[in-house]
Design an enzyme around this catalytic site. Structure first.
Site, PDB file in Angstrom:
ATOM      1  N   ASP A  36       0.743  -1.021  -0.028  1.00  0.00           N
ATOM      2  CA  ASP A  36       0.066   0.054   0.031  1.00  0.00           C
ATOM      3  C   ASP A  36       0.884   1.406  -0.086  1.00  0.00           C
ATOM      4  OD1 ASP A  36      -2.412  -1.060  -0.111  1.00  0.00           O
ATOM      5  OD2 ASP A  36      -3.068  -0.771   1.964  1.00  0.00           O
ATOM      6  N   LYS A  58      -3.776   2.783  -3.269  1.00  0.00           N
ATOM      7  CA  LYS A  58      -4.600   2.964  -2.262  1.00  0.00           C
ATOM      8  C   LYS A  58      -4.504   4.485  -1.918  1.00  0.00           C
ATOM      9  CE  LYS A  58      -6.575  -1.133  -1.168  1.00  0.00           C
ATOM     10  NZ  LYS A  58      -8.168  -0.989  -1.492  1.00  0.00           N
ATOM     11  N   MET A 173      -8.443   9.616   8.579  1.00  0.00           N
ATOM     12  CA  MET A 173      -8.984   9.836   7.137  1.00  0.00           C
ATOM     13  C   MET A 173     -10.184  10.611   7.478  1.00  0.00           C
ATOM     14  SD  MET A 173      -9.229   5.976   5.868  1.00  0.00           S
ATOM     15  CE  MET A 173     -10.324   5.467   7.059  1.00  0.00           C
TER      16      MET A 173
END
Length: 259
Positions: A36, A58, A173
């Site tokens: 990732d 990602k 996030m």
């Protein structure tokens, strides 16, 4: 299938020396590494040139591979008898979709192991000098994804409970939605004066920290041009940072000297 396996490895919060020993040992045995964006990629430089490296990407709003493609890839390579490492940032089971990949392996009959990593929800605040729990301040902490707007019908987080809970709130996030998150928390009962920190690129030389109250943090972060990856910490523990004055005693390649 003869000898094929999959290891879902959490690489930790960023610096390559924060991966676990178990994770590092399996990485060095891999025939294939599916990596990732936020994984400790400099560890790949130590691998043999024969190891297949697959960049899963990602990145926010754009992936090199879809989750279904990743699932198919790791199963396919393991069925060929290869050792497959799925290298992620943080922990595979903390917003890392490791559960989906483990289910794909189980459905295909592929041996699968998970190697926990130090999640950024805990590590990034700690590296910035913010303990997410502290005696006399809070005994509880909640970790929530800010990827989905709090008002979106697809959000499964209980924002009313998060707003009125007494403990620390860690949002992953959530930079893009920070203004909406802070507004929703205040509207639902969280004090606008709650100390808040936004930590970008935690644990790396590029780390940036912005602090303020919950009411003003979105504007402060925007003025500082904060971007992902970043961890948001909301709670009185943020005020401990100046008192703790934490730092790194030895560099990544240094060791304490014995006498």
């Amino acid at each position: 299938m003869r000898g094929g396996w999959v290891a879902l490895i959490g690489g930790g919060p960023g610096p390559s020396d924060l991966i676990t020993l178990r994770g590092l040992r399996l990485l060095r045995r891999a025939d294939v590494v599916v990596v990732d964006r936020l994984a400790p990629r400099d560890l790949l430089d130590e691998l043999a040139p024969t190891v297949e490296i697959v960049d899963a990407g990602k990145a926010p709003h754009g992936h090199n591979l879809t989750q279904e493609q990743i699932n198919d890839l790791i199963v396919d390579r393991a069925r060929r008898g290869l050792g497959v490492v799925r290298l992620k940032g943080g922990d595979p089971f903390v917003f890392g979709r490791g559960g989906e990949e483990a289910l794909a392996c189980a459905a295909a009959g592929v041996p699968c192991e998970v190697v926990p990593g130090v999640t950024s929800a805990v590590a990034v605040p700690a590296l910035a000098g913010i303990p997410i729990t502290h005696r006399g301040i809070t005994q509880d902490v909640a970790i929530v994804s800010g990827h989905i707007d709090p008002s979106h019908p697809g959000s499964t987080a209980d924002w009313d409970a998060l707003a009125t809970g007494p403990g620390t709130l860690v949002v992953l996030m959530g930079v893009a939605a920070l203004s909406r998150i802070s507004a929703e928390l205040i509207k639902r009962g969280r004090s606008p004066q709650t100390p808040t920190a936004v930590i970008q690129d935690g644990g790396t030389p590029a780390e940036r920290l912005v602090t303020g109250t919950l009411a003003e943090i979105a504007d402060l972060a925007q003025a500082a041009d904060v971007s992902s990856p970043a961890v948001i910490v909301i709670g009185d523990v943020v005020g401990l940072r100046d008192s703790l004055r934490l730092g790194r005693i030895f560099g990544s390649d240094e060791r304490p000297q014995t006498r």
